[in-house]
Motif scaffolding. Sequence first.
Motif, short mmCIF file in Angstrom:
data_model
loop_
_atom_site.label_atom_id
_atom_site.label_comp_id
_atom_site.label_asym_id
_atom_site.label_seq_id
_atom_site.Cartn_x
_atom_site.Cartn_y
_atom_site.Cartn_z
N SER A 69 0.84 -1.20 0.00
CA SER A 69 0.00 0.00 0.00
C SER A 69 0.87 1.25 0.00
N LEU B 24 -3.42 -4.31 3.50
CA LEU B 24 -4.67 -3.89 2.84
C LEU B 24 -5.65 -3.29 3.86
N GLN B 27 -4.59 0.15 4.70
CA GLN B 27 -4.93 1.10 3.64
C GLN B 27 -6.43 1.38 3.60
N ALA B 28 -7.23 0.39 3.98
CA ALA B 28 -8.69 0.55 3.93
C ALA B 28 -9.16 1.65 4.88
N CYS B 34 -10.63 -0.40 -0.50
CA CYS B 34 -9.80 -1.56 -0.18
C CYS B 34 -10.59 -2.64 0.57
N ILE B 37 -11.75 -4.77 -2.13
CA ILE B 37 -10.68 -5.70 -2.59
C ILE B 37 -10.67 -6.90 -1.66
N SER B 114 -6.72 3.39 -5.73
CA SER B 114 -7.06 2.61 -4.53
C SER B 114 -6.03 2.73 -3.41
N MET B 116 -3.37 0.90 -3.51
CA MET B 116 -2.59 -0.35 -3.57
C MET B 116 -1.70 -0.36 -4.81
#
Lengths: 376, 426
Positions: A69, B24, B27-28, B34, B37, B114, B116
């Motif tokens: 990320s 992930l 990041q969400a 995310c 994802i 996103s 990512m």
Amino acid sequence: MGYDPANPMVDRITDIGPPHFEQFFPPVIKNNYGKWLYHEITQPGVLMHKSETGDECWTVRIGAARLVSIEYIREICEIADKHCEGSVRWTTRNNVEFMVDAKDKVKPLMDDLASRSNKFPVGGTGAGMTSIVHTQGWVHCHTPATDASGVVKAVMDELFDYFTSHTMPAQVRVALACCLNMCGAVHASDVAILGIHRKPPMVDHDAIAGLCELPLAIASCPLGAVSPTKATNSKGVEVKSVKVKNERCMFCGNCYTMCPAMPLSDPDGDGIAILVGGKVSNRISYPKFSKLVIPFLPNTPPRWPETVAAVKNIIDTYAKDARKYERIGDWAERIGWEKFFEKTGIPFTIHCIDDYRLAYDTWRTTTQFKFTSHIK
Amino acid sequence: MAKRDTPLLDELEKGPWPSFVTDLKRQAEKKPECWDILGQLELSYHDRITHWKHGGIVGVFGYGGGIVGRYSDLPKEFPGVAHFHTIRVNQPSSKFYNTAKLRALCDLWEKHGSGMTNFHGSTGDLILLGTTTDHLEPLFYELTHELHQDLGGSGSNLRSPACCIGKARCEWSCFDTQAACHGLTMHYQDELHRPAFPYKFKFKFSGCPNDCVAALARSDFAVIGTWKDDIRIDQAAVQSYIKGEFPSNGGAHSGRDWGPFDIQKEVIGLCPTECMWMEGDELKIDTSECTRCMHCINVMPRALRPGVETGATVNVGAKAPILEGAQFATLTIPFIKVDPESEFEELIEQIEKIWDWWMEIGKNRERVGETIQRVGLPTFMKIMELEPIPQMVREPRSNPYIFWQEDEVPGGFERDVREFRKKHAQ
């Protein structure tokens, strides 16, 4: 100023290419470009390069997931700003390298890395394992026969000690490609984890006319298994379509690449094949292709225990049995592939015998062989 | 986008290796798509099959590559990834960055995608994973105007060239891999952005035969550093290795007791051409027998170095198995100068000979290595205007089926069967 959607071509800049690499060099790299004398791996994950100017570049290599990320990259930046004058690089195998210009700067850097839970494992050098290069898998691809990031995570967890040590006879390069297209080019790896399909494509007669050029779909098959036909769609209308001769199919998926109306993925059909003994380097022996030793393992998310166990078994057996400097392929060739199967306990099956192009090159045309448990 | 339950993926948060799932989720918090994802991936883990649709052509005006269309096959369930295109950004040679550049890339991707990425894709590009069509033009505008960067290759074009670390931090690089990679990338911007080839074409540059960028296995045009003259030997350092003062192979074997270093067994005995021996305390190498495999240099980096008359070997035509089977690149030019001063004109001349021919006769989706297999290596050598030399093959042919040309045979191919019959009754 800025992008104007009404006039997208105004002030357009194209074909400028990537930025010149030199602007990103830390001073120790810039000052010693082309002047390096030798290197030494002082401990797993730490390299010292000595220049003819007397300068030293100390590199700390860490393993990384390829799927990362921007928050993670920003953390890399924070570390690089703190310790490395704002410079950092990635290797071809998705490792991250932090460089400093003196030995006494290594420990503070490593302490910092170690303080950030398990995000930045130091290693991936010498006679050990380094990060697994891999493809997208179920995270982002339309043709995969398995996931990529999840299988890699599960295998690296199990083989983690090989990443942080130098205990193997030589380096071991593991790669994963989630289908036979091999965006990851795993065909010359010590251990290749390869997603494969085992069911022929279905033909979607409702969709094919709008999605595919039939001649391209037919020509896409290397074995002539796809041919034109008339079919009836779900509305009862006769349409021009294709049919698949299942007994000719080698499950490469090339037809699906060319024609989206021919999907072949399947939860039970798809899985993993294991190939071993490939290498890229020209060191001692010629570069070698990886050879298929396990034709199929099932997709068992989330941690693929069969695949993890198979890779670990091969690498453990090699690590115990091979000579210093021998890559897996060199070892297998010295002891003979029959011994490879005996020592690893991997069953030799008919699927390990090549029957595609150039297959004859792999058949044994000598009376030299070893009496192993395979001969009853 | 709501938070998703991911019991299967949560299992991949355990263990010592860094977890992409944890990343992930982190990041969400800033980019809620995310969660979709993760949600769609969790469903794939449950269903054991992908939920991405096949393709879809998207791009920016004027380019035929660099962006790969991607759509969910369950857009209603996972609206955050309904449109989720991939952007390939051409990486700088050997992937050095400064943090200002990286932060600018992160900010750009926070704004337009996103969050990512892949650092990096297999070919070498910096991959930005997941955005919608309406973001593509604004992103490209900012990428070129503010970050002064460009897209990489995709489709049937020149893919983003890649190189090893080269002279930046390696003592073995026999040519400037970074300069060659950058120079040829800039020279061929049109070929990189606008697909005009039968299929993809890759350049890769490795500085020595260790081939750290795997040029020989995966590039259509592999440039691999080599040298012509003697391996440079520091005899005092050889003695230090023999006495165990320096670790073998630069310390690569430090985790295990392999016994005392034995130069006879570990270096001289493993030399594939048996071109090394000890004469008293001196290590000798017969350069004319050496094939530059790098083993002795790898084992004793403080004592041995490549020679000084350096250049590169060019091998052509590697590819992964799809479709006809995997190929390594075939030795085409044993030694070539790779000179930034001449703007790599020696390489350009060879590349364009290949392209001119392959663009004419290559079939759709046929890599140049497959074209060479189809027409035969002798035909390819004629195209390249190269004299046949034994270095191009492992061994001579073992069948006698030569395609003789008419002008090679006295009197040519035309004969009169009636004249033949006057002397040879039916």
